[in-house]
Design a protein around this motif. Structure first.
Motif, PDB file in Angstrom:
ATOM      1  N   TRP A 211       0.891  -1.267  -0.068  1.00  0.00           N
ATOM      2  CA  TRP A 211      -0.028   0.108   0.034  1.00  0.00           C
ATOM      3  C   TRP A 211       0.775   1.043  -0.047  1.00  0.00           C
ATOM      4  CZ3 TRP A 211      -0.910   4.541   2.486  1.00  0.00           C
ATOM      5  CH2 TRP A 211      -2.192   5.065   2.142  1.00  0.00           C
ATOM      6  N   ALA A 212       1.965   1.296   0.933  1.00  0.00           N
ATOM      7  CA  ALA A 212       2.728   2.512   0.822  1.00  0.00           C
ATOM      8  C   ALA A 212       3.435   2.819  -0.493  1.00  0.00           C
ATOM      9  CB  ALA A 212       3.935   2.029   2.039  1.00  0.00           C
ATOM     10  N   ALA A 213       4.017   1.781  -1.106  1.00  0.00           N
ATOM     11  CA  ALA A 213       4.753   1.876  -2.411  1.00  0.00           C
ATOM     12  C   ALA A 213       3.704   2.579  -3.228  1.00  0.00           C
ATOM     13  CB  ALA A 213       5.016   0.625  -2.927  1.00  0.00           C
ATOM     14  N   ALA A 214       2.681   2.302  -3.396  1.00  0.00           N
ATOM     15  CA  ALA A 214       1.410   2.885  -4.221  1.00  0.00           C
ATOM     16  C   ALA A 214       1.278   4.353  -3.779  1.00  0.00           C
ATOM     17  CB  ALA A 214       0.101   2.008  -4.357  1.00  0.00           C
ATOM     18  N   PHE A 215       1.024   4.435  -2.450  1.00  0.00           N
ATOM     19  CA  PHE A 215       0.867   5.895  -1.705  1.00  0.00           C
ATOM     20  C   PHE A 215       2.106   6.732  -2.406  1.00  0.00           C
ATOM     21  CE2 PHE A 215       1.149   8.922   1.545  1.00  0.00           C
ATOM     22  CZ  PHE A 215      -0.045   9.450   1.631  1.00  0.00           C
ATOM     23  N   TYR A 216       3.248   6.334  -2.213  1.00  0.00           N
ATOM     24  CA  TYR A 216       4.363   7.064  -2.437  1.00  0.00           C
ATOM     25  C   TYR A 216       4.625   7.364  -3.833  1.00  0.00           C
ATOM     26  CZ  TYR A 216       5.522   6.612   2.459  1.00  0.00           C
ATOM     27  OH  TYR A 216       5.493   6.242   3.682  1.00  0.00           O
ATOM     28  N   GLN A 217       3.789   6.757  -4.821  1.00  0.00           N
ATOM     29  CA  GLN A 217       3.889   7.237  -6.160  1.00  0.00           C
ATOM     30  C   GLN A 217       3.210   8.303  -6.462  1.00  0.00           C
ATOM     31  OE1 GLN A 217       5.320   5.632  -8.840  1.00  0.00           O
ATOM     32  NE2 GLN A 217       6.313   4.071  -7.243  1.00  0.00           N
ATOM     33  N   ARG A 218       2.315   8.850  -5.309  1.00  0.00           N
ATOM     34  CA  ARG A 218       1.299  10.049  -5.466  1.00  0.00           C
ATOM     35  C   ARG A 218       1.741  11.088  -4.415  1.00  0.00           C
ATOM     36  NH1 ARG A 218      -2.190   5.738  -4.874  1.00  0.00           N
ATOM     37  NH2 ARG A 218      -2.732   6.438  -2.796  1.00  0.00           N
ATOM     38  N   VAL A 219       2.572  10.828  -3.429  1.00  0.00           N
ATOM     39  CA  VAL A 219       3.120  11.886  -2.527  1.00  0.00           C
ATOM     40  C   VAL A 219       4.379  11.443  -2.216  1.00  0.00           C
ATOM     41  CG1 VAL A 219       2.915  12.303  -0.189  1.00  0.00           C
ATOM     42  CG2 VAL A 219       0.789  11.695  -1.472  1.00  0.00           C
ATOM     43  N   PRO A 220       5.388  12.392  -2.177  1.00  0.00           N
ATOM     44  CA  PRO A 220       6.727  12.175  -1.661  1.00  0.00           C
ATOM     45  C   PRO A 220       6.967  11.484  -0.551  1.00  0.00           C
ATOM     46  CG  PRO A 220       6.227  14.526  -2.180  1.00  0.00           C
ATOM     47  CD  PRO A 220       4.934  13.943  -1.961  1.00  0.00           C
ATOM     48  N   PRO A 221       7.806  10.594  -0.420  1.00  0.00           N
ATOM     49  CA  PRO A 221       7.724   9.841   0.530  1.00  0.00           C
ATOM     50  C   PRO A 221       8.690  10.337   2.089  1.00  0.00           C
ATOM     51  CG  PRO A 221       9.755   9.338  -1.019  1.00  0.00           C
ATOM     52  CD  PRO A 221       8.739  10.203  -1.556  1.00  0.00           C
ATOM     53  N   HIS A 222       9.043  11.662   1.866  1.00  0.00           N
ATOM     54  CA  HIS A 222       9.911  12.092   3.101  1.00  0.00           C
ATOM     55  C   HIS A 222       8.728  13.028   3.894  1.00  0.00           C
ATOM     56  CE1 HIS A 222       9.932  15.284  -0.323  1.00  0.00           C
ATOM     57  NE2 HIS A 222       9.670  16.000   0.620  1.00  0.00           N
ATOM     58  N   GLY A 223       7.763  12.635   3.863  1.00  0.00           N
ATOM     59  CA  GLY A 223       6.647  13.329   4.864  1.00  0.00           C
ATOM     60  C   GLY A 223       6.619  12.420   6.376  1.00  0.00           C
ATOM     61  N   ARG A 224       5.664  13.032   6.805  1.00  0.00           N
ATOM     62  CA  ARG A 224       5.246  12.226   8.102  1.00  0.00           C
ATOM     63  C   ARG A 224       3.688  12.376   8.475  1.00  0.00           C
ATOM     64  NH1 ARG A 224       6.419  15.669  13.518  1.00  0.00           N
ATOM     65  NH2 ARG A 224       5.849  17.431  13.056  1.00  0.00           N
TER      66      ARG A 224
END
Length: 307
Positions: A211-224
């Motif tokens: 799920w996270a991999a798909a989410f990080y396709q839409r949102v930068p992964p350096h957030g919180r």
């Protein structure tokens, strides 16, 4: 010697770009049974505060604040939100006492114990951070060469609910060597159970690698992942929401569980403008000019102590 801040923790609520309104919270995906209470608020009542306004205290309501005003300072509560700011007068004796004995660690513990005794939920404390102020030389050439004399300590309590930071809540105080509360401020509103449940669901989803991999396709992964809420100086409707926050080009951009950007009500263009009906109302003067200033909590310390 001039009095200067050694370090300032700024908390600035910035506008997001290319955003939509606050989204409806997603359905909880948590397997845990939701409770009915949510995360409890903490309102610092005057009778539970150790801040002393001094003698000849009088009670009044003005500029959206309920105030106790004495010869040592003011204990003010924002009538709409319950946010508290207690500030000493410039000649208040408590301001000129030294820092609490024992240094930053002792001060952090003293502030935490003080607020917990006053009713702050201990289980919602995620960390306690310190700030110092001191005396610096007026000659800029000597800055960095002279260690300032420690004059005051402040401790700031961070909030979290089930491990998710509630970044807009705060409780901070300065305690002097006589264990007097010199200044303090609190805004710790209730967080609805639906928001708590949705934060758990979002966290569980991020823990799923697919799920996270798909989410990080839409949102930068350096957030919180955080819980946001409207600030204590906001007199509009209260709103809390779960957000995946990303710092981008000097701004904080909020994303919902679908990856879509959104804004909190207080972040929208024109949100801080005074309604036309209040523009000539003397009681609305604390609105500032056309827009409220963005709340900067640690700047309020510096303003009350060094302004």
């Amino acid at each position: 010697m001039d009095r200067r801040s050694i370090c300032v923790f700024g908390m600035v609520l910035l506008l997001s770009i290319s955003c939509t309104d606050v989204p409806a919270e997603p359905m909880s995906r948590s397997s845990a049974q939701p409770s009915v209470s949510g995360a409890a608020e903490f309102r610092l009542a005057k009778e539970n505060s150790r801040f002393q306004v001094g003698t000849s205290a009088r009670e009044l309501v003005e500029f959206g604040m309920h105030k106790w005003v004495g010869d040592n300072g003011v204990f003010a509560t924002r009538t709409v939100t319950g946010m508290v700011l207690a500030s000493p007068n410039g000649d208040s004796p408590s301001r000129f006492a030294g820092a609490l004995i024992g240094g930053a660690a002792a001060h952090d513990l003293a502030v935490q114990d003080y607020f917990v005794a006053a009713g702050l939920p201990k289980e919602q404390i995620s960390s306690v951070r310190s700030m110092t102020s001191g005396l610096l030389p007026t000659d800029s050439a000597k800055l960095g060469q002279v260690k300032p004399d420690l004059e005051a300590l402040y401790s700031y309590i961070d909030r979290s609910v089930d491990g998710v930071p509630v970044v807009d809540s705060f409780a901070w105080a300065r305690i002097n060597e006589y264990e007097e509360v010199v200044t303090e401020s609190v805004y710790w509103p209730p967080i609805p159970q639906s928001v708590v449940d949705n934060a758990k669901a979002f966290a569980n989803s991020l823990a799923n690698s697919t799920w996270a991999a798909a989410f990080y396709q839409r949102v930068p992964p350096h957030g919180r992942l955080v819980i946001r809420h409207t600030p204590g100086v906001w007199d509009g409707s209260f709103k809390a929401a779960v957000a995946y926050d990303v710092e981008w080009a000097g701004q904080t951009v909020h994303h919902d569980i679908t990856g879509a950007k959104f804004q909190m009500p207080n972040e929208k263009d024109g949100a801080w403008a005074r309604p036309p009906a209040t523009r000539n109302d003397p009681g609305a003067r604390d609105c500032g000019r056309v827009r409220y200033p963005r709340p900067r909590m640690w700047e309020s310390i510096i303003g009350s102590e060094f302004g």
